[in-house]
Design a protein around this motif. Structure first.
Motif, mmCIF file in Angstrom:
data_model
loop_
_atom_site.group_PDB
_atom_site.id
_atom_site.type_symbol
_atom_site.label_atom_id
_atom_site.label_comp_id
_atom_site.label_asym_id
_atom_site.label_seq_id
_atom_site.Cartn_x
_atom_site.Cartn_y
_atom_site.Cartn_z
ATOM 1 N N LEU A 103 0.832 -1.190 0.000
ATOM 2 C CA LEU A 103 0.000 0.000 0.000
ATOM 3 C C LEU A 103 0.874 1.250 0.000
ATOM 4 N N GLN A 148 -9.145 -6.233 1.091
ATOM 5 C CA GLN A 148 -9.663 -5.960 -0.256
ATOM 6 C C GLN A 148 -8.581 -6.195 -1.306
ATOM 7 N N TYR A 149 -7.364 -5.792 -1.006
ATOM 8 C CA TYR A 149 -6.252 -6.061 -1.926
ATOM 9 C C TYR A 149 -6.011 -7.558 -2.069
ATOM 10 N N ARG A 206 -8.853 -9.208 -4.221
ATOM 11 C CA ARG A 206 -8.765 -8.962 -5.659
ATOM 12 C C ARG A 206 -7.552 -9.653 -6.263
ATOM 13 N N LYS A 207 -6.478 -9.718 -5.512
ATOM 14 C CA LYS A 207 -5.286 -10.387 -6.026
ATOM 15 C C LYS A 207 -5.500 -11.896 -6.129
ATOM 16 N N PHE A 226 -9.153 2.788 -4.473
ATOM 17 C CA PHE A 226 -8.993 1.345 -4.604
ATOM 18 C C PHE A 226 -10.148 0.719 -5.355
ATOM 19 N N GLU A 283 -9.975 -0.604 -11.245
ATOM 20 C CA GLU A 283 -9.458 -1.887 -11.725
ATOM 21 C C GLU A 283 -8.963 -1.679 -13.150
ATOM 22 N N GLY A 335 -0.773 -12.110 -2.165
ATOM 23 C CA GLY A 335 0.162 -11.018 -1.924
ATOM 24 C C GLY A 335 1.263 -11.304 -0.947
#
Length: 546
Positions: A271, A291-292, A295-296, A345, A348, A433
């Motif tokens: 971040l 959230q990251y 989506r990852k 964020f 996309e 991540g």
């Protein structure tokens, strides 16, 4: 036998030899028995009417075996009710116990332990989560005693080593069961509980990928995830209460909770403000981190997004977003800041956010349209804030203690496959991540490194004693024992490096020519017994835990 019938008044009362009752031969009414004969003679006295050893009412006679089986089945039903199992599972438990005891069942202190072990086996065979700690608590025995009985049952039934007949403990099912049985969630809506369940399943499977459950008891991890999910959804839930409900140690639950937060801190480094995220404030940043991760995880591991090639489109995303954020407010402390940050964020592929290659997310490319949109939003926000300041109305900002997740209610989408139960192979294929090593392995490496440093320091001390004029300890920073004592007497104000019991043991083992590779493993008691005491009685030495 003569007597007066209370119904018709006739004197035709006769005795029935079969039923041993008195009845009237005229009207057929059975007379009440009123000829009780007290046993005055104790053991040698007359036998009382309708009183027989081993009888239960008129016309029934139970033997010792029948009484034992009857009481055993009642005890099984009682424990099955406490375990909240279905009638079919109760039948399976009775069949298993009958097979083990050859239809004899049993009684005594060992029989409840056998019931608990069979109930645990039945639930594990059905791939249901029934923690052995909970079984031990209901049965009222020690967990290790129940474990020994469980091993005997598994060996007798031939289930050991068969993955199909006896699957492993499912931590996802255990978490879902903990959510259903948590008393704090009874007053919440069904949609809230379902969202918390999906979030917990996502974090549980991320913890599996980060090896937080490898070689550990699963229930403390369940408690840690449950507490974190409750905090994210503004539910007051103490880790002590959860540990008591899932029958886990409070200290272990706190350790797993800390490890989970440390893993989230590592993920949060991507971040723009990742360097400011610590274990203390990661919960406030957890909505953005999760959230990251979500989506990852929707993409494939190692897959790169398509880059948008436009002139002048290359820009450092970290610098661009950092300039838009208000620097005078600490991240996660202002509700407006959180709400504004979440807008960036939402971008996309349709906004032009793409990776520039590799595993680093610091350098990314965005399109002119996306940059223009971000700049317009920034100007609108700054213009509104200046207008409020000009009119004398400055929006009140909340402090660290007043932070709420009101602006983060829609951060969870639940579209990732990790929100559903997956196989271990599928979990490891996902990218969230962070590629972490098992914490036990990392801690073991640190302990090995520390022991190696102690071994080198002990070798230098021994060399200084053997060759006082030819050894230079200036760089090591360590001193001998005699110098440590003298320095403590002469220079009380100067702090001297301590030498603990482990250093003395390492010195003794080195003097007995024990290999350094064996000393690094830390099995000091065994090495002392083999090399120092020559297999004799070993004095009490603290066990060094890795």
């Amino acid at each position: 036998m003569s007597g007066c019938c209370k119904h018709c008044g006739s004197n035709s009362i006769v005795h029935d030899d079969i039923s041993a009752n008195l009845f009237c031969s005229s009207c057929g009414v059975v007379s009440e028995f009123d000829g009780y004969d007290a046993q005055i003679g104790r053991l040698n006295g007359p036998e009382g009417t309708f009183v027989r050893v081993g009888t239960s009412g008129t016309g029934t006679h139970y033997s010792y075996k029948e009484t034992k089986i009857y009481n055993a089945q009642n005890l099984i039903d009682d424990f099955v009710y406490k375990f909240a199992l279905s009638p079919s599972k109760c039948s399976d438990i009775k069949t298993m116990i009958a097979q083990i005891t050859e239809n004899e069942f049993g009684q005594g202190d060992w029989f409840p332990i056998l019931i608990g072990a069979c109930a645990y086996v039945v639930m594990r065979k059905d791939n249901k989560s029934l923690p052995i700690a909970e079984v031990a608590s209901v049965v009222g025995c020690d967990i290790y005693e129940l474990g020994r009985m469980f091993v005997r049952v598994v060996d007798f039934l031939g289930l050991k080593g068969s993955a199909e007949e006896f699957p492993e403990f499912d931590i996802v099912v255990a978490f879902e069961r903990a959510v259903r049985n948590c008393g704090k969630f009874s007053g919440l809506g069904r949609d809230v509980v379902e969202r918390m369940r999906k979030q917990g399943v996502f974090l549980i499977q991320c913890a599996v990928q980060w090896f937080l459950t490898t070689g550990r008891k699963p229930l403390p991890v369940v408690a840690a995830v449950l507490v974190l999910v409750a905090e994210l959804n503004e539910v007051d839930l103490r880790i002590e209460d959860v540990a008591r409900e899932v029958h886990a140690a409070v200290s272990t639950c706190r350790t797993r909770y800390k490890e989970l937060l440390e893993a989230l801190v590592k993920v949060a480094q991507v971040l723009p403000w990742g360097k400011d995220v610590t274990v203390k404030n990661v919960v406030r940043n957890a909505p953005f981190v999760i959230q990251y991760m979500e989506r990852k995880s929707m993409g494939k591991r190692g897959e790169k997004r398509k880059e948008v090639e436009e002139k002048g489109g290359g820009i450092d995303l970290g610098d661009a977003v950092s300039e838009c954020l208000r620097k005078n407010v600490e991240h996660g402390t202002s509700g407006n800041c959180v709400e504004n940050d979440s807008l960036y964020f939402e971008a996309e592929e349709n906004r032009g956010f793409v990776r520039s290659g590799g595993e680093s997310f610091d350098q990314m490319k965005i399109s002119h349209e996306c940059l223009s949109l971000m700049y317009t939003e920034f100007l609108n926000e700054m213009g509104h804030e200046k207008f409020m300041e000009g009119s004398g109305e400055v929006p009140q900002r909340k402090g660290m203690r007043g932070f709420e997740f009101l602006a983060c209610r829609d951060w969870w989408e639940g579209k990732s496959e990790l929100s559903k139960k997956l196989l271990l192979k599928q979990i490891l294929e996902k990218d969230v991540g962070l590629d972490a090593l098992p914490p036990s392995f990392v801690n073991g490496c640190k302990v090995y490194k520390r022991r190696k440093e102690k071994i080198n320091a002990a070798k230098l001390r021994i060399s200084r004693i053997k060759h006082p004029l030819g050894t230079d300890l200036g760089e090591s920073g360590d001193i001998g024992l005699s110098e440590c004592v003298n320095a403590g007497k002469k220079r009380k104000g100067k702090r001297v490096k301590d030498i603990d019991w482990e250093d003395f043991i390492i010195e003794a083992l080195l003097l007995h020519e024990v290999k350094e590779e064996e000393i690094e493993k830390g099995h000091y008691n065994t090495l002392l017994d083999l090399h120092v005491f020559n297999g004799g009685i070993m004095p009490e030495v603290p066990m060094w835990k890795a």
